[in-house]
Design a protein around this motif. Structure first.
Motif, PDB file in Angstrom:
ATOM      1  N   LEU A  60       4.386   3.817  15.921  1.00  0.00           N
ATOM      2  CA  LEU A  60       4.647   2.398  15.619  1.00  0.00           C
ATOM      3  C   LEU A  60       3.794   1.994  14.426  1.00  0.00           C
ATOM      4  O   LEU A  60       2.605   2.318  14.371  1.00  0.00           O
ATOM      5  CB  LEU A  60       4.292   1.544  16.841  1.00  0.00           C
ATOM      6  N   ASP A  61       4.407   1.289  13.489  1.00  0.00           N
ATOM      7  CA  ASP A  61       3.640   0.748  12.365  1.00  0.00           C
ATOM      8  C   ASP A  61       4.384  -0.449  11.812  1.00  0.00           C
ATOM      9  O   ASP A  61       5.610  -0.512  11.918  1.00  0.00           O
ATOM     10  CB  ASP A  61       3.474   1.796  11.263  1.00  0.00           C
ATOM     11  N   LEU A  62       3.629  -1.382  11.203  1.00  0.00           N
ATOM     12  CA  LEU A  62       4.370  -2.516  10.660  1.00  0.00           C
ATOM     13  C   LEU A  62       4.930  -2.232   9.287  1.00  0.00           C
ATOM     14  O   LEU A  62       5.711  -3.041   8.767  1.00  0.00           O
ATOM     15  CB  LEU A  62       3.581  -3.828  10.711  1.00  0.00           C
TER      16      LEU A  62
ATOM     17  N   ASP B 103       4.855  -5.175  14.493  1.00  0.00           N
ATOM     18  CA  ASP B 103       3.450  -5.582  14.480  1.00  0.00           C
ATOM     19  C   ASP B 103       2.926  -5.414  15.909  1.00  0.00           C
ATOM     20  O   ASP B 103       3.545  -5.928  16.857  1.00  0.00           O
ATOM     21  CB  ASP B 103       3.355  -7.049  14.027  1.00  0.00           C
ATOM     22  N   ALA B 104       1.828  -4.719  16.055  1.00  0.00           N
ATOM     23  CA  ALA B 104       1.301  -4.432  17.399  1.00  0.00           C
ATOM     24  C   ALA B 104       0.893  -5.693  18.148  1.00  0.00           C
ATOM     25  O   ALA B 104       0.706  -5.650  19.366  1.00  0.00           O
ATOM     26  CB  ALA B 104       0.108  -3.481  17.293  1.00  0.00           C
ATOM     27  N   THR B 105       0.782  -6.816  17.457  1.00  0.00           N
ATOM     28  CA  THR B 105       0.388  -8.060  18.136  1.00  0.00           C
ATOM     29  C   THR B 105       1.593  -8.875  18.603  1.00  0.00           C
ATOM     30  O   THR B 105       1.411  -9.864  19.336  1.00  0.00           O
ATOM     31  CB  THR B 105      -0.486  -8.949  17.221  1.00  0.00           C
TER      32      THR B 105
ATOM     33  N   ASP C 295      -4.806   4.942  18.609  1.00  0.00           N
ATOM     34  CA  ASP C 295      -4.902   4.015  17.477  1.00  0.00           C
ATOM     35  C   ASP C 295      -6.099   4.429  16.642  1.00  0.00           C
ATOM     36  O   ASP C 295      -7.235   4.356  17.093  1.00  0.00           O
ATOM     37  CB  ASP C 295      -5.068   2.579  18.021  1.00  0.00           C
ATOM     38  N   ARG C 296      -5.820   4.929  15.442  1.00  0.00           N
ATOM     39  CA  ARG C 296      -6.924   5.212  14.505  1.00  0.00           C
ATOM     40  C   ARG C 296      -6.820   4.211  13.363  1.00  0.00           C
ATOM     41  O   ARG C 296      -5.888   4.231  12.575  1.00  0.00           O
ATOM     42  CB  ARG C 296      -6.845   6.640  13.961  1.00  0.00           C
ATOM     43  N   ALA C 297      -7.782   3.295  13.338  1.00  0.00           N
ATOM     44  CA  ALA C 297      -7.956   2.373  12.205  1.00  0.00           C
ATOM     45  C   ALA C 297      -6.837   1.354  12.060  1.00  0.00           C
ATOM     46  O   ALA C 297      -6.460   1.012  10.947  1.00  0.00           O
ATOM     47  CB  ALA C 297      -8.149   3.156  10.909  1.00  0.00           C
TER      48      ALA C 297
ATOM     49  N   VAL D 262       0.845  -1.211   0.000  1.00  0.00           N
ATOM     50  CA  VAL D 262       0.000   0.000   0.000  1.00  0.00           C
ATOM     51  C   VAL D 262       0.871   1.248   0.000  1.00  0.00           C
ATOM     52  O   VAL D 262       0.707   2.151  -0.827  1.00  0.00           O
ATOM     53  CB  VAL D 262      -0.943   0.013   1.234  1.00  0.00           C
ATOM     54  N   TYR D 263       1.829   1.299   0.929  1.00  0.00           N
ATOM     55  CA  TYR D 263       2.585   2.546   1.108  1.00  0.00           C
ATOM     56  C   TYR D 263       3.668   2.750   0.044  1.00  0.00           C
ATOM     57  O   TYR D 263       4.185   3.853  -0.092  1.00  0.00           O
ATOM     58  CB  TYR D 263       3.184   2.606   2.523  1.00  0.00           C
ATOM     59  N   THR D 264       4.013   1.692  -0.697  1.00  0.00           N
ATOM     60  CA  THR D 264       4.998   1.900  -1.771  1.00  0.00           C
ATOM     61  C   THR D 264       4.315   2.149  -3.115  1.00  0.00           C
ATOM     62  O   THR D 264       4.965   2.547  -4.069  1.00  0.00           O
ATOM     63  CB  THR D 264       5.973   0.699  -1.897  1.00  0.00           C
TER      64      THR D 264
ATOM     65  N   ILE E 216      -0.279   3.929  17.604  1.00  0.00           N
ATOM     66  CA  ILE E 216      -0.189   2.534  17.132  1.00  0.00           C
ATOM     67  C   ILE E 216      -0.793   2.439  15.731  1.00  0.00           C
ATOM     68  O   ILE E 216      -1.935   2.855  15.519  1.00  0.00           O
ATOM     69  CB  ILE E 216      -0.964   1.610  18.112  1.00  0.00           C
ATOM     70  N   GLY E 217      -0.039   1.900  14.789  1.00  0.00           N
ATOM     71  CA  GLY E 217      -0.521   1.855  13.396  1.00  0.00           C
ATOM     72  C   GLY E 217      -0.629   3.268  12.842  1.00  0.00           C
ATOM     73  O   GLY E 217      -1.539   3.585  12.096  1.00  0.00           O
ATOM     74  N   GLY E 218       0.327   4.100  13.228  1.00  0.00           N
ATOM     75  CA  GLY E 218       0.277   5.516  12.838  1.00  0.00           C
ATOM     76  C   GLY E 218       0.476   5.727  11.345  1.00  0.00           C
ATOM     77  O   GLY E 218       0.042   6.734  10.790  1.00  0.00           O
TER      78      GLY E 218
HETATM   79  C1  SAM Z   1      -6.025   2.445   7.807  1.00  0.00           C
HETATM   80  S1  SAM Z   1      -4.352   2.791   8.137  1.00  0.00           S
HETATM   81  C2  SAM Z   1      -4.457   4.099   9.327  1.00  0.00           C
HETATM   82  C3  SAM Z   1      -3.161   4.842   9.470  1.00  0.00           C
HETATM   83  C4  SAM Z   1      -3.190   5.977  10.496  1.00  0.00           C
HETATM   84  N1  SAM Z   1      -3.517   5.497  11.821  1.00  0.00           N
HETATM   85  C5  SAM Z   1      -4.111   7.084  10.080  1.00  0.00           C
HETATM   86  O1  SAM Z   1      -5.082   7.346  10.790  1.00  0.00           O
HETATM   87  O2  SAM Z   1      -3.854   7.690   9.038  1.00  0.00           O
HETATM   88  C6  SAM Z   1      -3.921   1.398   9.159  1.00  0.00           C
HETATM   89  C7  SAM Z   1      -2.469   1.396   9.587  1.00  0.00           C
HETATM   90  O3  SAM Z   1      -2.264   0.379  10.538  1.00  0.00           O
HETATM   91  C8  SAM Z   1      -1.083  -0.303  10.231  1.00  0.00           C
HETATM   92  N2  SAM Z   1      -1.253  -1.662  10.777  1.00  0.00           N
HETATM   93  C9  SAM Z   1      -2.169  -2.580  10.401  1.00  0.00           C
HETATM   94  N3  SAM Z   1      -2.075  -3.676  11.160  1.00  0.00           N
HETATM   95  C10 SAM Z   1      -1.066  -3.426  12.046  1.00  0.00           C
HETATM   96  C11 SAM Z   1      -0.466  -4.182  13.082  1.00  0.00           C
HETATM   97  N4  SAM Z   1      -0.891  -5.421  13.387  1.00  0.00           N
HETATM   98  N5  SAM Z   1       0.562  -3.635  13.777  1.00  0.00           N
HETATM   99  C12 SAM Z   1       1.014  -2.390  13.484  1.00  0.00           C
HETATM  100  N6  SAM Z   1       0.479  -1.624  12.506  1.00  0.00           N
HETATM  101  C13 SAM Z   1      -0.541  -2.143  11.796  1.00  0.00           C
HETATM  102  C14 SAM Z   1      -0.944  -0.228   8.733  1.00  0.00           C
HETATM  103  O4  SAM Z   1       0.377  -0.406   8.266  1.00  0.00           O
HETATM  104  C15 SAM Z   1      -1.498   1.153   8.452  1.00  0.00           C
HETATM  105  O5  SAM Z   1      -0.494   2.127   8.498  1.00  0.00           O
END
Ligand code: SAM
Length: 207
Positions: free
Chosen positions: A72-74, A99-101, A114-116, A13-15, A50-52
């Protein structure tokens, strides 16, 4: 989803997509910022997003004077995009590719945002692993601000199935340690102007 498959999905996605070619892009992450300011009102909080991803939340936090910010993001590509946008200010932020898990938190935070990201965890074992990290990394008295798609939000995000929550169902999922202190709905406008209903929930860690 397996950790490797999950990471490959997000790196792809990000590339391959620009910042405003993803549905979750926000020019200004206003709801998150307001809730973070409310939660950290009287002190200098340690914040982790988280998942920023490549979100502009970190830019806004630095601009508002927050001094202890971790993202933090994977996806390493997502964090690279955010760092490049921030330029020299990127050095004021801690960046974690994980990975947050499965991440092993090395310290504790006052605010977990954590948004989304959490809503992608559709398996109970992944949710339990995430919550175990939340319990280790959030200080007692600290706040978890978690935004997911609401029950009437989309069933998928980035082509992946999601679990949708209202604040009550999210509270039951997190467990009794987390007391709901605030909830609000938010209608997000995607870059192509479709609408997505989010639920923002703020929990205080009680013990
Ligand atoms: C829908 S995007 C939202 C990004 C950001 N939070 C925002 O509001 O713009 C979901 C993000 O979560 C990250 N993500 C998904 N699963 C994850 C996990 N298990 N651990 C860490 N990051 C994760 C993805 O790489 C992605 O950047």
């Amino acid at each position: 989803m397996e950790d490797a498959g999950r990471q490959a999905h997000w790196e792809n996605v990000y590339t391959t997509k620009g910042e405003n070619e993803v549905s979750w892009f926000q020019q200004s992450p206003a709801p998150s910022l307001e809730l973070i300011v409310q939660a950290g009102a009287t002190r200098t909080p340690a914040i982790i997003d988280i998942g920023g991803g490549a979100s502009r939340l970190v830019d806004n936090l630095i601009e508002q004077g927050f001094e202890d910010v971790t993202v933090l993001d994977l996806s390493g590509a997502a964090l690279a995009a955010a760092k490049s946008r921030l330029g020299a200010d990127a050095e004021r932020v801690s960046w974690i590719v994980a990975d947050a898990t499965t991440w092993e938190p090395g310290r504790a935070y006052d605010i977990w945002h954590d948004r989304a990201a959490f809503h992608f965890l559709t398996e109970a074992s992944d949710r339990a692993a995430y919550i175990a990290r939340l319990e280790r990394a959030l200080k007692i008295g600290g706040h978890a601000i978690i935004a997911t798609f609401a029950p009437d939000g989309p069933e998928k995000c980035s082509g992946l199935p999601v679990a949708r929550y209202d604040s009550a169902s999210l509270g039951r999922t997190l467990g009794a340690t987390f007391k709901l202190v605030h909830t609000q709905r938010h209608e997000h406008a995607t870059p192509w102007d479709s609408r997505q209903n989010f639920q923002f929930s703020v929990f205080r860690r009680e013990g």
